[in-house]
Design an enzyme around this catalytic site. Structure first.
Site, PDB file in Angstrom:
ATOM      1  CE1 TYR A  82      -3.959   2.106   0.311  1.00  0.00           C
ATOM      2  CE2 TYR A  82      -2.723   3.248   2.022  1.00  0.00           C
ATOM      3  CZ  TYR A  82      -3.805   3.187   1.163  1.00  0.00           C
ATOM      4  OH  TYR A  82      -4.728   4.213   1.134  1.00  0.00           O
TER       5      TYR A  82
ATOM      6  CE  LYS B  90      -3.239   5.160  -1.938  1.00  0.00           C
ATOM      7  NZ  LYS B  90      -4.226   5.574  -2.939  1.00  0.00           N
TER       8      LYS B  90
HETATM    9  N1  LIG Z   1      -9.622   4.833   4.151  1.00  0.00           N
HETATM   10  C1  LIG Z   1      -8.496   5.416   4.492  1.00  0.00           C
HETATM   11  O1  LIG Z   1      -8.122   5.457   5.680  1.00  0.00           O
HETATM   12  C2  LIG Z   1      -7.647   6.058   3.433  1.00  0.00           C
HETATM   13  C3  LIG Z   1      -6.548   6.823   3.842  1.00  0.00           C
HETATM   14  C4  LIG Z   1      -5.750   7.434   2.875  1.00  0.00           C
HETATM   15  C5  LIG Z   1      -6.057   7.264   1.534  1.00  0.00           C
HETATM   16  N2  LIG Z   1      -7.130   6.499   1.163  1.00  0.00           N
HETATM   17  C6  LIG Z   1      -7.399   6.348  -0.265  1.00  0.00           C
HETATM   18  O2  LIG Z   1      -8.714   6.794  -0.538  1.00  0.00           O
HETATM   19  C7  LIG Z   1      -9.166   6.188  -1.761  1.00  0.00           C
HETATM   20  C8  LIG Z   1     -10.571   5.664  -1.563  1.00  0.00           C
HETATM   21  O3  LIG Z   1     -10.519   4.598  -0.650  1.00  0.00           O
HETATM   22  P1  LIG Z   1     -11.600   4.362   0.482  1.00  0.00           P
HETATM   23  O4  LIG Z   1     -10.871   4.361   1.763  1.00  0.00           O
HETATM   24  O5  LIG Z   1     -12.757   5.239   0.290  1.00  0.00           O
HETATM   25  O6  LIG Z   1     -11.945   2.824   0.188  1.00  0.00           O
HETATM   26  P2  LIG Z   1     -13.222   2.115  -0.448  1.00  0.00           P
HETATM   27  O7  LIG Z   1     -14.436   2.410   0.345  1.00  0.00           O
HETATM   28  O8  LIG Z   1     -12.828   0.684  -0.610  1.00  0.00           O
HETATM   29  O9  LIG Z   1     -13.358   2.788  -1.871  1.00  0.00           O
HETATM   30  C9  LIG Z   1     -12.545   2.407  -2.937  1.00  0.00           C
HETATM   31  C10 LIG Z   1     -13.274   2.654  -4.230  1.00  0.00           C
HETATM   32  O10 LIG Z   1     -12.397   2.273  -5.291  1.00  0.00           O
HETATM   33  C11 LIG Z   1     -13.106   1.488  -6.213  1.00  0.00           C
HETATM   34  N3  LIG Z   1     -12.240   0.475  -6.810  1.00  0.00           N
HETATM   35  C12 LIG Z   1     -11.510  -0.471  -6.173  1.00  0.00           C
HETATM   36  N4  LIG Z   1     -10.874  -1.245  -7.071  1.00  0.00           N
HETATM   37  C13 LIG Z   1     -11.212  -0.773  -8.290  1.00  0.00           C
HETATM   38  C14 LIG Z   1     -10.905  -1.170  -9.612  1.00  0.00           C
HETATM   39  N5  LIG Z   1     -10.110  -2.223  -9.855  1.00  0.00           N
HETATM   40  N6  LIG Z   1     -11.441  -0.480 -10.642  1.00  0.00           N
HETATM   41  C15 LIG Z   1     -12.258   0.567 -10.407  1.00  0.00           C
HETATM   42  N7  LIG Z   1     -12.598   1.000  -9.173  1.00  0.00           N
HETATM   43  C16 LIG Z   1     -12.089   0.317  -8.138  1.00  0.00           C
HETATM   44  C17 LIG Z   1     -14.204   0.795  -5.427  1.00  0.00           C
HETATM   45  O11 LIG Z   1     -15.261   0.501  -6.319  1.00  0.00           O
HETATM   46  P3  LIG Z   1     -16.314  -0.684  -6.038  1.00  0.00           P
HETATM   47  O12 LIG Z   1     -17.050  -0.293  -4.808  1.00  0.00           O
HETATM   48  O13 LIG Z   1     -17.159  -0.691  -7.255  1.00  0.00           O
HETATM   49  O14 LIG Z   1     -15.505  -1.928  -5.867  1.00  0.00           O
HETATM   50  C18 LIG Z   1     -14.556   1.839  -4.385  1.00  0.00           C
HETATM   51  O15 LIG Z   1     -15.573   2.674  -4.861  1.00  0.00           O
HETATM   52  C19 LIG Z   1      -8.155   5.101  -2.092  1.00  0.00           C
HETATM   53  O16 LIG Z   1      -7.300   5.566  -3.114  1.00  0.00           O
HETATM   54  C20 LIG Z   1      -7.391   4.930  -0.786  1.00  0.00           C
HETATM   55  O17 LIG Z   1      -6.095   4.441  -0.992  1.00  0.00           O
HETATM   56  C21 LIG Z   1      -7.926   5.917   2.075  1.00  0.00           C
END
Ligand SMILES: NC(=O)c1ccc[n+]([C@@H]2O[C@H](COP(=O)([O-])OP(=O)(O)OC[C@H]3O[C@@H](n4cnc5c(N)ncnc54)[C@H](OP(=O)(O)O)[C@@H]3O)[C@@H](O)[C@H]2O)c1
Length: 342
Positions: A211, A215
């Site tokens: 991860y 990033k």
């Molecule tokens: N959560 C945290 O603490 C955190 C912290 C820092 C950064 N982030 C970043 O924030 C972003 C969003 O993550 P989140 O935390 O909101 O997680 P999440 O709820 O799992 O959302 C991820 C989204 O990405 C989509 N996705 C995953 N694999 C994909 C693929 N192969 N093709 C197209 N779409 C895909 C998913 O679509 P489906 O639902 O259709 O599968 C989902 O809508 C990510 O880049 C993550 O690294 C998160």
């Protein structure tokens, strides 16, 4: 384009708790007349950002989703929360980041759907519980979080360049600072080694490395794109160029751990109940990042500020690694699509 003389960047419980106690500001500036693309819009911070933007009067909101059915369900949910929004404002298009073909097709569909593109928010991302190769042999997090994000950005650049004051934002993570000099030492010692092959190797794969390294590589891609336009940190080469930035929502309660075993997910649920924000609060950063203008170029927007913490690499290592990673990523993408405009 990070600071090398700031405090050391690795984040831990104190940082997360501070984030929970100090939520970022709620976005209020509207998106009137703007066309916005969001990927990763079905869950987590991407969904909450789409909902906020829908409430801030965009001209058009294009949702990039893996399955149309899921995207249509998201559209219905957003319309239910924004009753004054005309349903024709939201369009649902399919994109599967695991496939370069799908990424390119999505970009083509966006180009057919709109002549102008003001904001692109690339929130799709994964955290992998184990090493999983994708089409083309790239480990899934490397493919989704880095290579496909880069390909999509490059494909949408012409439309962004044709739209004054446009912006593209990657959703990155301050977790990129967890990659240290020690981790990349074999690459520093061997300047001829392939960086992407190194990061793609199953032998050195761990959950955290997968991860955080992805990033970090995304930050290198951001820098490569900014430099390809002749821009620099906080500055555009031409006033009509798009602003390119990354953001980090902080630790958030989302579906990011969906593929992990139940025991880990339960642990994360307890951990997140103390250490994480809601996706709604985290998504504020994604939305306000889109509205920071030229000063944001090449930077990472975190907690209502541009991050000033230093990465785990020295400046010399960063510069060398960035050039190599960006050069190799462009080679991979050009091998896939020889007429790629970069
Ligand atoms: N959560 C945290 O603490 C955190 C912290 C820092 C950064 N982030 C970043 O924030 C972003 C969003 O993550 P989140 O935390 O909101 O997680 P999440 O709820 O799992 O959302 C991820 C989204 O990405 C989509 N996705 C995953 N694999 C994909 C693929 N192969 N093709 C197209 N779409 C895909 C998913 O679509 P489906 O639902 O259709 O599968 C989902 O809508 C990510 O880049 C993550 O690294 C998160």
């Amino acid at each position: 384009m990070v600071q090398f003389n700031g405090p050391f960047g690795k984040v831990g419980p104190t940082y997360f708790r501070h984030g929970v106690r100090n939520p970022p500001a709620e976005p209020s500036k509207d998106f009137g007349g703007k066309t916005v693309v969001i990927t990763g819009c079905n869950t987590g911070v991407g969904y909450e950002a789409a909902l906020k933007i829908a409430g801030l009067r965009p001209k058009k909101l294009i949702l990039g989703t893996r399955t149309i059915a899921k995207g249509e369900a998201t559209k219905t949910k957003i319309l239910a929360q924004c009753p004054s929004l005309d349903k024709s404002v939201i369009e649902v298009l399919s994109i599967e980041y695991a496939s370069f073909d799908s990424v390119v097709q999505f970009a083509e569909s966006v180009k057919q759907s709109t002549q102008t593109l003001d904001c692109v928010l690339l929130s799709a991302g994964v955290a992998m519980p184990s090493y999983k190769p994708s089409e083309g042999g790239w480990e899934m997090a490397l493919k989704v979080n880095v290579l496909s994000a880069a390909l999509l950005a490059i494909e949408l650049l012409p439309l962004l360049k044709n739209t004054p004051s446009s912006v593209l934002e990657f959703v990155g993570s301050v977790g990129h600072t967890h990659v240290t000099s020690e981790h990349v030492a074999p690459l520093i010692q061997d300047p001829s080694a392939s960086t992407l092959a190194f990061f793609n190797s199953p032998d050195r794969w761990t959950v955290e490395k997968s991860y955080c390294e992805a990033k970090l590589l995304l930050m290198f891609v951001l820098e490569g794109l900014v430099e390809s336009l002749g821009g620099s940190e906080g500055e555009l080469a031409q006033p009509q160029d798009p602003v390119l930035l990354a953001c980090c929502p902080g630790q958030c309660k989302t579906d990011l751990g969906r593929d992990f075993p139940l025991t880990i997910r339960l642990f994360m649920k307890v951990w997140n109940s103390i250490m994480a924000r809601s996706a709604d609060v985290g998504s504020r950063t994604l939305v306000t990042g889109l509205q920071q203008g030229e000063q944001a170029n090449g930077r990472i927007w975190v907690n209502d500020a541009f991050d000033i913490r230093s990465p785990g690499l020295t400046e010399t290592e960063w510069r060398a690694m960035q050039k190599r990673v960006w050069g190799e990523a462009v080679d991979v993408l050009k091998k896939y699509k020889p007429d790629l405009a970069i």
